[in-house]
Every structure is written in structure tokens, then in C-alpha cells.
Design a protein around this motif. Structure first.
Motif, PDB file in Angstrom:
ATOM      1  N   THR A 151      27.444  47.696  67.344  1.00 40.92           N
ATOM      2  CA  THR A 151      28.097  49.134  67.191  1.00 40.92           C
ATOM      3  C   THR A 151      28.569  49.427  66.010  1.00 40.92           C
ATOM      4  OG1 THR A 151      27.065  50.523  69.261  1.00 40.92           O
ATOM      5  CG2 THR A 151      29.564  51.855  67.574  1.00 40.92           C
ATOM      6  N   GLY A 152      28.832  49.653  65.153  1.00 42.51           N
ATOM      7  CA  GLY A 152      29.813  49.451  64.451  1.00 42.51           C
ATOM      8  C   GLY A 152      30.361  51.398  64.389  1.00 42.51           C
ATOM      9  N   LEU A 153      32.169  51.459  63.886  1.00 47.79           N
ATOM     10  CA  LEU A 153      32.838  52.593  64.055  1.00 47.79           C
ATOM     11  C   LEU A 153      33.956  52.719  62.965  1.00 47.79           C
ATOM     12  CD1 LEU A 153      34.346  53.923  66.921  1.00 47.79           C
ATOM     13  CD2 LEU A 153      35.616  53.607  65.311  1.00 47.79           C
ATOM     14  N   ASP A 154      33.655  53.663  62.345  1.00 47.25           N
ATOM     15  CA  ASP A 154      34.257  53.555  60.709  1.00 47.25           C
ATOM     16  C   ASP A 154      34.425  55.289  60.503  1.00 47.25           C
ATOM     17  OD1 ASP A 154      35.392  51.829  58.656  1.00 47.25           O
ATOM     18  OD2 ASP A 154      35.511  53.727  58.256  1.00 47.25           O
ATOM     19  N   TRP A 155      36.379  55.875  60.242  1.00 45.78           N
ATOM     20  CA  TRP A 155      36.452  56.772  59.899  1.00 45.78           C
ATOM     21  C   TRP A 155      36.160  57.377  58.796  1.00 45.78           C
ATOM     22  CZ3 TRP A 155      42.076  58.282  61.071  1.00 45.78           C
ATOM     23  CH2 TRP A 155      42.303  60.026  61.388  1.00 45.78           C
ATOM     24  N   SER A 156      35.190  56.658  57.882  1.00 46.38           N
ATOM     25  CA  SER A 156      35.074  57.337  57.156  1.00 46.38           C
ATOM     26  C   SER A 156      33.854  57.102  56.078  1.00 46.38           C
ATOM     27  CB  SER A 156      35.627  56.331  55.114  1.00 46.38           C
ATOM     28  OG  SER A 156      34.871  56.311  54.286  1.00 46.38           O
ATOM     29  N   GLU A 157      33.284  58.223  56.222  1.00 44.44           N
ATOM     30  CA  GLU A 157      32.285  59.455  56.133  1.00 44.44           C
ATOM     31  C   GLU A 157      30.694  58.030  55.009  1.00 44.44           C
ATOM     32  OE1 GLU A 157      31.111  63.236  56.148  1.00 44.44           O
ATOM     33  OE2 GLU A 157      32.252  63.489  57.959  1.00 44.44           O
ATOM     34  N   ALA A 158      32.123  58.480  53.767  1.00 46.50           N
ATOM     35  CA  ALA A 158      31.851  57.370  52.272  1.00 46.50           C
ATOM     36  C   ALA A 158      30.864  55.832  52.986  1.00 46.50           C
ATOM     37  CB  ALA A 158      32.632  57.230  51.275  1.00 46.50           C
ATOM     38  N   MET A 159      31.746  54.644  53.798  1.00 48.00           N
ATOM     39  CA  MET A 159      31.415  53.761  54.167  1.00 48.00           C
ATOM     40  C   MET A 159      30.620  53.537  54.811  1.00 48.00           C
ATOM     41  SD  MET A 159      33.908  51.720  53.361  1.00 48.00           S
ATOM     42  CE  MET A 159      35.326  50.938  52.477  1.00 48.00           C
TER      43      MET A 159
END
Length: 262
Positions: free
Chosen positions: A80-88
Motif C-alpha cells: 500500500t502506498g500512502l501520500d497526501w498529494s493527489e497529484a503525486m
């Protein structure tokens, strides 16, 4: 002042900064991987501290465009990859579709993930900890997400403290009036970066010993500091401007691995 601006926090600014960098993120060495030699060096680091995936669940925090997620997927972790940036994340998902990789990408805050406690065998972060506003809370959160015996692997560095090479670069930049370490970064982006740095917890540099102490306070054990990242940095340097490559190889960069007691 409008309510939207009043409620705009340092976390929002960090998210927006990385979202603005998403379009060109993979063009830079140290973000994307440009050679099989560097890819193998990363694999060796993960195998040294985490072992083969064998279907174990891994959480890639601040996954960005998914570089680390794909490395873990290649080692047979369920990722699972989690990030706060939708663009990323949109770029990370596009890579996964192109590769046919079964990686779950979710939007979320690395300090408050909303993931299920006790659901991961491994947590990996690359260049996240130095940006944390509240690492104490984050590390307790990560501890709760791991199964007993699970491991966290933090790859990070002190990008703030002055070194001889950094002072030399600063002198050259003052004399020439131009950036020699990051020549293609717009001034506005550099100014935002500097403003963010002044507000995060590790505003004076994220040193390995301080990270280890905070991990210990959060309940982690068997903490090891690995500074043997020279092969990774050597391969990255082949794709960096001269002064940036020199700076990278003289910075305090490290991996810290720690376990949740069984």
C-alpha cells in the motif's frame, strides 16, 4: 482574512508544495531511479533489513510517485502506498497500470493515516521524516499500524546542517548570483521550501540519533542505524549536477530500522 486562509496550516503547505513538484518529480535523481545499478542497490538495502516480501504487507508512507512502492512490489511484498498529494498519487497509479502492478494507493496523512492498527508487517519511508511536523505522534501511529514483530525502515538525512561542501556551494552562489546545486528549481519553489523547513520539527536537521531516540520513545526496539548507503548515492551522483552530487555524498544520510516488540 478569509476562513480558508486562516485554516491553512503548515501541513497544507507541505502537501501543496509536493503537489506542485509532482509534474517534474521523476525527472530528478534521488527521486526516480535511472539505472539498474541503483535499483539493485535499493533492493540490497531492503533485503538487508526487511528480507524478501513473501506476501507480507508493506506500507510505503509518503509514497510520492510510487518509486519505493514499486521496489517493494518487486520484492514480493503486498504494498500500500500512502501520500497526501493527489497529484503525486495520480502518477503513482499510472505507473502501476503501465507495469500491471497490483499496488494499492490511498490518499492520507502520514502522521494520521486512518489505516487499520496492527495490519502491516513492514513500514518504509524515504525522505519523509525530515518534513514531519510532529514526529512523536507519527512514530506512535506507525508503531500502532505494525503487527507484533513488524519493522519500520526510515531512509532519510540531515539536509540542513552546514558541511564544508555546502558552505563552499553557498559561497559560489553568493559570488555568482545563481544556484549551482539546484539550477533548474524556480526561486519561488526554493523560497517555499525554506519557509517550510523553518516550521517542521527537524528544522535544524534530522540526525539519525535523534530519530532513533524518538522511535525508542514511541515503543520501538532493536533500533539500528545504517549509514552504508554509499552505493545508492554513487549511482545517483552519475545523474546529478557536479555540485549537487558532491553535496549528496558528504551529507549525513542514513537508514534507521526498528522493530515493534513481539
Amino acid at each position: 482574512m478569509s476562513d480558508s486562509m486562516t485554516n491553512y496550516t503548515i501541513r497544507d503547505e507541505i502537501r501543496d508544495y509536493w503537489s506542485a513538484r509532482a509534474a517534474t518529480f521523476d525527472e530528478q535523481a534521488g527521486h526516480e531511479i535511472f539505472s539498474e545499478e541503483e535499483r539493485q542497490a535499493w533492493r540490497e538495502l531492503f533485503l538487508r533489513h526487511l528480507g524478501q516480501g513473501d506476501g507480507r504487507r508493506a506500507l510505503d508512507l509518503a509514497a510520492g510517485t510510487g518509486v519505493i512502492s514499486h521496489l517493494l512490489d518487486g520484492l514480493d511484498f503486498e504494498v500500500t502506498g500512502l501520500d497526501w498529494s493527489e497529484a503525486m498519487l495520480s502518477r503513482a497509479k499510472a505507473k502501476a497500470r503501465a507495469r500491471g502492478a497490483n499496488i494499492r494507493f490511498v490518499i492520507g496523512d502520514a502522521e494520521q493515516t486512518l489505516e487499520q492498527p496492527g495490519s502491516y508487517d513492514v513500514i518504509v519511508t524515504r525522505h519523509l521524516v525530515w518534513t514531519l511536523v510532529d514526529p512523536r505522534t507519527a512514530f506512535r501511529e506507525w508503531h500502532s499500524l505494525l503487527k507484533p514483530g513488524g519493522k519500520v525502515l526510515i531512509i532519510d538525512g540531515d539536509f540542513i546542517s552546514n558541511t564544508l561542501v555546502k558552505r563552499m556551494i553557498q559561497l559560489i552562489e553568493r559570488l555568482t548570483g545563481r544556484s549551482v546545486a539546484t539550477p533548474h528549481t524556480p526561486n519561488a519553489m526554493r523560497e517555499t521550501h525554506e519557509r517550510i523547513l523553518k516550521q517542521v520539527h527537524f528544522s535544524n536537521g534530522a540526525k539519525a540519533g535523534d530519530v532513533a531516540d524518538l522511535l525508542r520513545d514511541a515503543g520501538f526496539a532493536n533500533i539500528q542505524i545504517d549509514q552504508n548507503l554509499s552505493r545508492i548515492h554513487r549511482e545517483q551522483a552519475r545523474n546529478l549536477p557536479f555540485f549537487k552530487a558532491l553535496e549528496r555524498q558528504t551529507q549525513h544520510r542514513y537508514a534507521v530500522v526498528a522493530s515493534k516488540p513481539a
